[in-house]
Scaffold this motif. Structure first.
Motif, PDB file in Angstrom:
ATOM      1  N   PHE A  21       0.831  -1.199   0.000  1.00 30.62           N
ATOM      2  CA  PHE A  21       0.000   0.000   0.000  1.00 30.62           C
ATOM      3  C   PHE A  21       0.869   1.255   0.000  1.00 30.62           C
ATOM      4  CE2 PHE A  21      -2.794   3.258   1.762  1.00 30.62           C
ATOM      5  CZ  PHE A  21      -3.915   3.091   0.969  1.00 30.62           C
ATOM      6  N   LYS A  22       1.889   1.275   0.848  1.00 30.61           N
ATOM      7  CA  LYS A  22       2.787   2.436   0.908  1.00 30.61           C
ATOM      8  C   LYS A  22       3.528   2.644  -0.407  1.00 30.61           C
ATOM      9  CE  LYS A  22       3.627   2.496   5.877  1.00 30.61           C
ATOM     10  NZ  LYS A  22       4.620   2.311   6.939  1.00 30.61           N
ATOM     11  N   ALA A  23       3.930   1.549  -1.022  1.00 30.46           N
ATOM     12  CA  ALA A  23       4.709   1.639  -2.257  1.00 30.46           C
ATOM     13  C   ALA A  23       3.871   2.061  -3.462  1.00 30.46           C
ATOM     14  CB  ALA A  23       5.387   0.297  -2.540  1.00 30.46           C
ATOM     15  N   TYR A  24       2.622   1.611  -3.530  1.00 34.95           N
ATOM     16  CA  TYR A  24       1.848   1.773  -4.763  1.00 34.95           C
ATOM     17  C   TYR A  24       0.535   2.536  -4.605  1.00 34.95           C
ATOM     18  CZ  TYR A  24       5.120  -1.821  -6.221  1.00 34.95           C
ATOM     19  OH  TYR A  24       6.262  -2.523  -6.501  1.00 34.95           O
ATOM     20  N   GLU A  25       0.286   3.121  -3.453  1.00 36.58           N
ATOM     21  CA  GLU A  25      -0.994   3.771  -3.184  1.00 36.58           C
ATOM     22  C   GLU A  25      -1.413   4.742  -4.292  1.00 36.58           C
ATOM     23  OE1 GLU A  25      -3.072   6.571   0.249  1.00 36.58           O
ATOM     24  OE2 GLU A  25      -0.932   6.120   0.383  1.00 36.58           O
ATOM     25  N   TYR A  26      -0.481   5.528  -4.794  1.00 39.11           N
ATOM     26  CA  TYR A  26      -0.812   6.553  -5.784  1.00 39.11           C
ATOM     27  C   TYR A  26      -0.408   6.167  -7.206  1.00 39.11           C
ATOM     28  CZ  TYR A  26      -1.419   9.211  -1.525  1.00 39.11           C
ATOM     29  OH  TYR A  26      -1.834   9.628  -0.287  1.00 39.11           O
ATOM     30  N   ASP A  27       0.083   4.968  -7.399  1.00 38.01           N
ATOM     31  CA  ASP A  27       0.616   4.578  -8.706  1.00 38.01           C
ATOM     32  C   ASP A  27      -0.142   3.460  -9.403  1.00 38.01           C
ATOM     33  OD1 ASP A  27       2.718   6.419  -8.487  1.00 38.01           O
ATOM     34  OD2 ASP A  27       3.894   4.995  -7.320  1.00 38.01           O
ATOM     35  N   ILE A  28      -1.096   2.825  -8.740  1.00 43.00           N
ATOM     36  CA  ILE A  28      -1.738   1.655  -9.331  1.00 43.00           C
ATOM     37  C   ILE A  28      -2.499   2.041 -10.605  1.00 43.00           C
ATOM     38  CG2 ILE A  28      -1.887   0.291  -7.232  1.00 43.00           C
ATOM     39  CD1 ILE A  28      -4.836   1.231  -7.097  1.00 43.00           C
ATOM     40  N   PRO A  29      -2.611   1.139 -11.537  1.00 41.33           N
ATOM     41  CA  PRO A  29      -2.062  -0.209 -11.544  1.00 41.33           C
ATOM     42  C   PRO A  29      -0.567  -0.198 -11.847  1.00 41.33           C
ATOM     43  CG  PRO A  29      -3.182   0.199 -13.610  1.00 41.33           C
ATOM     44  CD  PRO A  29      -3.400   1.411 -12.752  1.00 41.33           C
ATOM     45  N   VAL A  30       0.141  -1.086 -11.205  1.00 42.06           N
ATOM     46  CA  VAL A  30       1.571  -1.268 -11.442  1.00 42.06           C
ATOM     47  C   VAL A  30       1.772  -2.705 -11.880  1.00 42.06           C
ATOM     48  CG1 VAL A  30       3.869  -1.295 -10.405  1.00 42.06           C
ATOM     49  CG2 VAL A  30       2.229   0.476  -9.757  1.00 42.06           C
ATOM     50  N   LEU A  31       2.456  -2.859 -13.010  1.00 45.70           N
ATOM     51  CA  LEU A  31       2.740  -4.177 -13.552  1.00 45.70           C
ATOM     52  C   LEU A  31       4.237  -4.428 -13.438  1.00 45.70           C
ATOM     53  CD1 LEU A  31       1.403  -6.599 -14.970  1.00 45.70           C
ATOM     54  CD2 LEU A  31       1.915  -5.477 -17.150  1.00 45.70           C
ATOM     55  N   CYS A  32       4.603  -5.531 -12.797  1.00 44.02           N
ATOM     56  CA  CYS A  32       6.007  -5.901 -12.607  1.00 44.02           C
ATOM     57  C   CYS A  32       6.249  -7.279 -13.199  1.00 44.02           C
ATOM     58  CB  CYS A  32       6.364  -5.948 -11.121  1.00 44.02           C
ATOM     59  SG  CYS A  32       6.202  -4.381 -10.262  1.00 44.02           S
ATOM     60  N   ARG A  33       7.490  -7.529 -13.546  1.00 40.42           N
ATOM     61  CA  ARG A  33       7.853  -8.884 -13.976  1.00 40.42           C
ATOM     62  C   ARG A  33       8.849  -9.455 -12.993  1.00 40.42           C
ATOM     63  NH1 ARG A  33      11.960  -8.284 -19.132  1.00 40.42           N
ATOM     64  NH2 ARG A  33      13.460  -6.966 -18.064  1.00 40.42           N
ATOM     65  N   GLN A  34       8.790 -10.751 -12.868  1.00 44.81           N
ATOM     66  CA  GLN A  34       9.732 -11.471 -12.020  1.00 44.81           C
ATOM     67  C   GLN A  34      10.204 -12.670 -12.822  1.00 44.81           C
ATOM     68  OE1 GLN A  34       8.141 -12.940  -8.306  1.00 44.81           O
ATOM     69  NE2 GLN A  34      10.156 -13.036  -7.414  1.00 44.81           N
ATOM     70  N   ARG A  35      11.471 -12.667 -13.166  1.00 41.01           N
ATOM     71  CA  ARG A  35      12.009 -13.737 -14.007  1.00 41.01           C
ATOM     72  C   ARG A  35      12.065 -15.060 -13.252  1.00 41.01           C
ATOM     73  NH1 ARG A  35      15.662 -11.410 -18.470  1.00 41.01           N
ATOM     74  NH2 ARG A  35      15.007  -9.253 -18.433  1.00 41.01           N
ATOM     75  N   ASP A  36      12.520 -15.016 -12.013  1.00 43.70           N
ATOM     76  CA  ASP A  36      12.522 -16.201 -11.155  1.00 43.70           C
ATOM     77  C   ASP A  36      12.467 -15.711  -9.716  1.00 43.70           C
ATOM     78  OD1 ASP A  36      15.217 -15.667 -10.219  1.00 43.70           O
ATOM     79  OD2 ASP A  36      15.956 -16.587 -12.052  1.00 43.70           O
ATOM     80  N   TYR A  37      12.379 -16.646  -8.798  1.00 38.39           N
ATOM     81  CA  TYR A  37      12.164 -16.259  -7.402  1.00 38.39           C
ATOM     82  C   TYR A  37      13.421 -15.740  -6.719  1.00 38.39           C
ATOM     83  CZ  TYR A  37       7.579 -18.139  -8.083  1.00 38.39           C
ATOM     84  OH  TYR A  37       6.312 -18.356  -8.564  1.00 38.39           O
ATOM     85  N   GLN A  38      14.568 -15.876  -7.359  1.00 43.20           N
ATOM     86  CA  GLN A  38      15.799 -15.336  -6.789  1.00 43.20           C
ATOM     87  C   GLN A  38      15.980 -13.874  -7.157  1.00 43.20           C
ATOM     88  OE1 GLN A  38      18.718 -18.026  -8.326  1.00 43.20           O
ATOM     89  NE2 GLN A  38      18.315 -19.576  -6.783  1.00 43.20           N
ATOM     90  N   CYS A  39      15.403 -13.482  -8.283  1.00 41.91           N
ATOM     91  CA  CYS A  39      15.495 -12.091  -8.730  1.00 41.91           C
ATOM     92  C   CYS A  39      14.349 -11.281  -8.137  1.00 41.91           C
ATOM     93  CB  CYS A  39      15.417 -12.009 -10.248  1.00 41.91           C
ATOM     94  SG  CYS A  39      16.778 -12.810 -11.087  1.00 41.91           S
TER      95      CYS A  39
END
Length: 91
Positions: free
Chosen positions: A48-66
């Motif tokens: 909530f703190k990170a994205y409260e004013y920015d949604i929608p935010v789309l992120c990618r995650q290549r694998d769980y270590q990254c």
């Protein structure tokens, strides 16, 4: 590849982007192959703190270590076909 959509209930921009992503996933002709995880920012204080004013935010995650990498914001008027082409650059 995992795509993470940060959203919140009642956000029409979030719902529109999620719908377009689901259309891409359902299209057998699409070259974009990804899993979609939708995260409700109202369920985690740090989200909530990170994205409260920015949604929608789309992120990618290549694998769980990254870590997660935010993707450029798509216009709310982008078509599913245009979004598909945009995603090909990042996936």
């Amino acid at each position: 590849m995992l795509l993470i959509l940060y959203s919140k209930p009642g956000c029409h921009l979030c719902e529109g982007l999620q719908e377009k992503l689901e259309q891409i996933l359902a299209n057998p002709e699409s070259e974009c192959k990804f899993e979609l995880e939708v995260r409700d920012i109202t369920t985690q204080e740090d989200w909530f703190k990170a994205y409260e004013y920015d949604i929608p935010v789309l992120c990618r995650q290549r694998d769980y270590q990254c870590g997660e990498e935010p993707l450029p914001r798509a216009s709310p008027r982008i078509s599913p076909q245009q979004l598909d082409m945009m995603l090909r650059k990042y996936l």
